[in-house]
Design a protein around this motif. Structure first.
Motif, short mmCIF file in Angstrom:
data_model
loop_
_atom_site.label_atom_id
_atom_site.label_comp_id
_atom_site.label_asym_id
_atom_site.label_seq_id
_atom_site.Cartn_x
_atom_site.Cartn_y
_atom_site.Cartn_z
N GLU A 23 0.82 -1.20 0.00
CA GLU A 23 0.00 0.00 0.00
C GLU A 23 0.86 1.26 0.00
OE1 GLU A 23 -3.12 0.21 2.85
OE2 GLU A 23 -3.94 -1.76 2.35
N LEU A 24 2.03 1.20 0.65
CA LEU A 24 2.94 2.34 0.60
C LEU A 24 3.35 2.63 -0.84
CD1 LEU A 24 4.74 4.52 1.88
CD2 LEU A 24 6.52 2.77 2.11
N PHE A 25 3.71 1.60 -1.58
CA PHE A 25 4.15 1.83 -2.95
C PHE A 25 2.99 2.35 -3.81
CE2 PHE A 25 5.78 0.39 -7.20
CZ PHE A 25 6.87 1.23 -7.22
N SER A 346 7.81 12.94 0.88
CA SER A 346 6.79 13.80 0.29
C SER A 346 5.40 13.19 0.42
CB SER A 346 7.11 14.05 -1.18
OG SER A 346 7.05 12.84 -1.94
N SER A 347 5.32 11.86 0.58
CA SER A 347 4.03 11.18 0.68
C SER A 347 3.59 10.89 2.10
CB SER A 347 4.08 9.85 -0.09
OG SER A 347 4.11 10.07 -1.49
N ILE A 348 4.54 10.61 2.99
CA ILE A 348 4.17 10.17 4.35
C ILE A 348 4.82 10.99 5.45
CG2 ILE A 348 3.69 7.80 3.63
CD1 ILE A 348 6.46 7.02 4.70
N LEU A 364 12.58 -1.15 -3.05
CA LEU A 364 12.48 -2.58 -3.37
C LEU A 364 11.30 -2.85 -4.31
CD1 LEU A 364 13.27 -4.19 0.10
CD2 LEU A 364 14.74 -4.15 -1.93
N PHE A 365 10.17 -2.19 -4.08
CA PHE A 365 9.04 -2.36 -4.99
C PHE A 365 9.37 -1.80 -6.37
CE2 PHE A 365 6.55 -3.49 -1.31
CZ PHE A 365 5.56 -4.31 -1.83
N ALA A 366 10.04 -0.66 -6.41
CA ALA A 366 10.42 -0.07 -7.70
C ALA A 366 11.33 -1.01 -8.49
CB ALA A 366 11.10 1.27 -7.47
N LEU A 367 12.31 -1.61 -7.80
CA LEU A 367 13.23 -2.54 -8.46
C LEU A 367 12.49 -3.76 -9.00
CD1 LEU A 367 16.20 -2.50 -5.91
CD2 LEU A 367 16.30 -1.66 -8.26
N ASN A 368 11.57 -4.30 -8.21
CA ASN A 368 10.89 -5.53 -8.60
C ASN A 368 9.84 -5.30 -9.67
OD1 ASN A 368 11.45 -8.15 -6.72
ND2 ASN A 368 11.94 -6.28 -5.61
N GLU A 369 9.21 -4.15 -9.68
CA GLU A 369 8.16 -3.88 -10.65
C GLU A 369 8.65 -3.13 -11.88
OE1 GLU A 369 4.46 -2.56 -9.09
OE2 GLU A 369 4.60 -3.83 -7.30
#
Length: 532
Positions: A23-25, A346-348, A364-369
């Motif tokens: 949800e953070l990503f 900037s988001s949280i 990590l989500f950016a790298l994987n997706e």
């Protein structure tokens, strides 16, 4: 021999507007923020009594917005904690258990000997709502909270270990805003040395929100608008957030043998402390030492990184120094080479000791997706950013080419950390790393100096000019702080220290820090609690 590569195989997290790492990503990809006014009852003072624009004014905040967690539960299934105890603990400790257990459940843990699994966690040493309640109970006679709630500085990591039945040692540390990455670096050391087979590492922050809002207001660091705008001319300060994340680390060979999902592989981590600058005035020299150490360890060139998750809190001075450090790091970059800069703050908001955990989760989500994420509240680049090889996205973009990322976390007083991470690629060749230790034997350690200072309830006198601290700040220090400084100085004067020397201090939370809360709640006791 070279050090084993370290894999990230599980993660847990809870953030403003995001009940999980995924949800953070999603929040980040939406290029919006989850900042808001305090929920009813979260501050000791009502918002209308606490808020006063302008200033700063004593005992007033000049911003109405921060990053707040929603009320949350802890899934106690399989945990070795009594429900009554868990329910009696402050949200800080329940947050630690929640994110630690979530990370643990996301990894393959059956093959592990739990006596060889440890926990290292960053957590800020500030009053929580429940430690402040201890002071109120002393003044009013109301029921006292559970006594474990006073153990702010040591309990978070120990509680995770107790909940999961882990026996590999625990450490809760406060290296200010660099804490999460410091915790990961120390956890990596445990794995590369062979002292542990898996580690839980990360960071969180859940102090009393009014305390941090007041404190950063007095430091003139808070955005009066309540908006974090990194690398934008509108930037006027940081926004404080709360939450945290935890990660499971294993040696890569073990992770492959166990069949874990590998979220990323740590290529290098550099740590440093500024030798110049000030509490709120960072120095490029110290930041660059951490960066260079990380790249030397990884065997990467800085220009091979496509995403740089910056510390970038939205303070104009701090962001400018960080950008200058990156430009110097990229000196002589090939023409046309560019990288995306971003900041999850900037988001949280700025999660303080949990900031690095949020940043790593996003990366990590950016790298994987294969997605380069945008940064919220960024509309116009500063002139310095426009004249650099970096840019900030306002919409997600496809990540083409090699996926490598860097994360910076810079704390008060120049505590610096820089982490490099990449996806797992079976065919990749990684040069041997240096400077982290290895599975071979370690040198023996000698104690060469020590010093003792005692406090008998009287004032602690600090000689003029003894420290690079303004006289007014010395007057306002707690006795605990003054004693630590004096003892450290006494010991250092007996040893032949070099600029590469470090400082590690064990300390508990001085409950005198909760007097501020009592002053706000009971103004008639103010003179008794806080010296004029």
């Amino acid at each position: 021999m070279g050090n084993p590569r370290i894999a990230i195989v599980g993660m847990g997290g809870l953030y403003p507007g995001a009940a999980s790492p995924a949800e953070l990503f999603s929040l980040v990809l939406s290029a919006r923020d989850a900042l808001r006014e305090p929920p009813s009852g979260r501050w000791t003072l009502p918002l209308e009594a606490a808020y006063q624009p302008g200033g700063p004014y004593p005992d007033r905040v000049n911003s109405r917005r921060a990053g707040f967690l929603e009320p949350f539960d802890v899934d106690a299934t399989g945990l070795q904690l009594e429900p009554d105890l868990l329910n009696a603990l402050d949200p800080l400790f329940r947050l630690a258990v929640r994110i630690g257990a979530e990370a643990w459940r996301g990894a393959v843990t059956a093959p592990l000997d739990r006596t060889r699994v440890g926990v290292i966690l960053g957590s800020i040493a500030l009053p929580t709502e429940t430690t402040s309640a201890l002071t109120r109970a002393h003044l009013t006679g109301e029921p006292r909270p559970h006594p474990l709630n006073r153990q702010v500085t040591g309990l978070p990591a120990a509680l995770i270990a107790r909940a999961l039945g882990l026996g590999g040692g625990t450490l809760t540390l406060d290296a200010a805003c660099a804490s999460s990455l410091y915790a990961i670096k120390l956890a990596v050391d445990e794995l590369t040395s062979g002292r542990a087979d898996a580690m839980i590492a990360g960071g969180l922050s859940r102090p009393d929100s009014l305390y941090t809002q007041m404190g950063f207001t007095q430091l003139r660091a808070v955005s009066p608008r309540g908006i974090c705008s990194p690398f934008d001319p509108a930037a006027d300060g940081l926004v404080v957030g709360e939450g945290g994340g935890a990660f499971i680390l294993k040696r890569l060979d073990d992770a492959l043998r166990h069949g874990d999902r590998i979220w990323g592989v740590i290529a290098g981590i550099g740590l440093s402390n500024d030798r110049e600058g000030g509490l709120l005035a960072p120095a490029s020299e110290g930041q660059l030492r951490a960066m260079h150490a990380a790249y030397a360890q990884a065997g990467w060139s800085p220009q091979s990184v496509g995403l740089i998750e910056c510390h970038a809190t939205g303070t104009p001075v701090g962001d400018a120094v960080e950008l200058e450090s990156l430009k110097r790091l990229w000196t002589n970059a090939p023409t046309g080479t560019r990288a995306v800069l971003g900041s999850v703050k900037s988001s949280i908001g700025h999660l303080l000791t949990g900031a690095g955990a949020a940043a790593l989760t996003k990366v990590l989500f950016a790298l994987n997706e294969g997605i380069l994420p945008p940064t919220a509240n960024h509309h116009t680049p500063t002139p310095t950013l426009s004249a650099s090889p970096f840019h900030v996205l306002t919409q997600p973009a496809t990540w083409s080419g090699e996926r490598r990322a860097a994360i910076s976390a810079f704390g008060f007083g120049g505590i610096n950390a820089h982490l490099l991470v990449e996806p797992y690629r079976p065919e990749s060749k990684v040069p041997p790393q240096n400077g982290v230790g290895s599975l071979s034997t370690h040198p023996r350690v000698a104690v060469v100096a020590y010093a003792v200072r005692e406090h008998h309830g009287d004032a602690v006198e600090v000689p003029a000019g003894a420290f690079r601290i303004p006289p007014r700040e010395i007057e306002e220090m707690l006795p605990q702080q003054a004693l630590l400084l004096l003892a450290a100085r006494d010991a250092a004067m007996q040893a032949d220290l070099t600029p590469q020397s470090g400082a590690w201090i064990g300390v508990s939370l001085d409950l005198n820090t909760t007097n501020f809360h009592a002053r706000w709640a009971f103004p008639e006791q103010a003179d008794m609690l806080v010296p004029p």
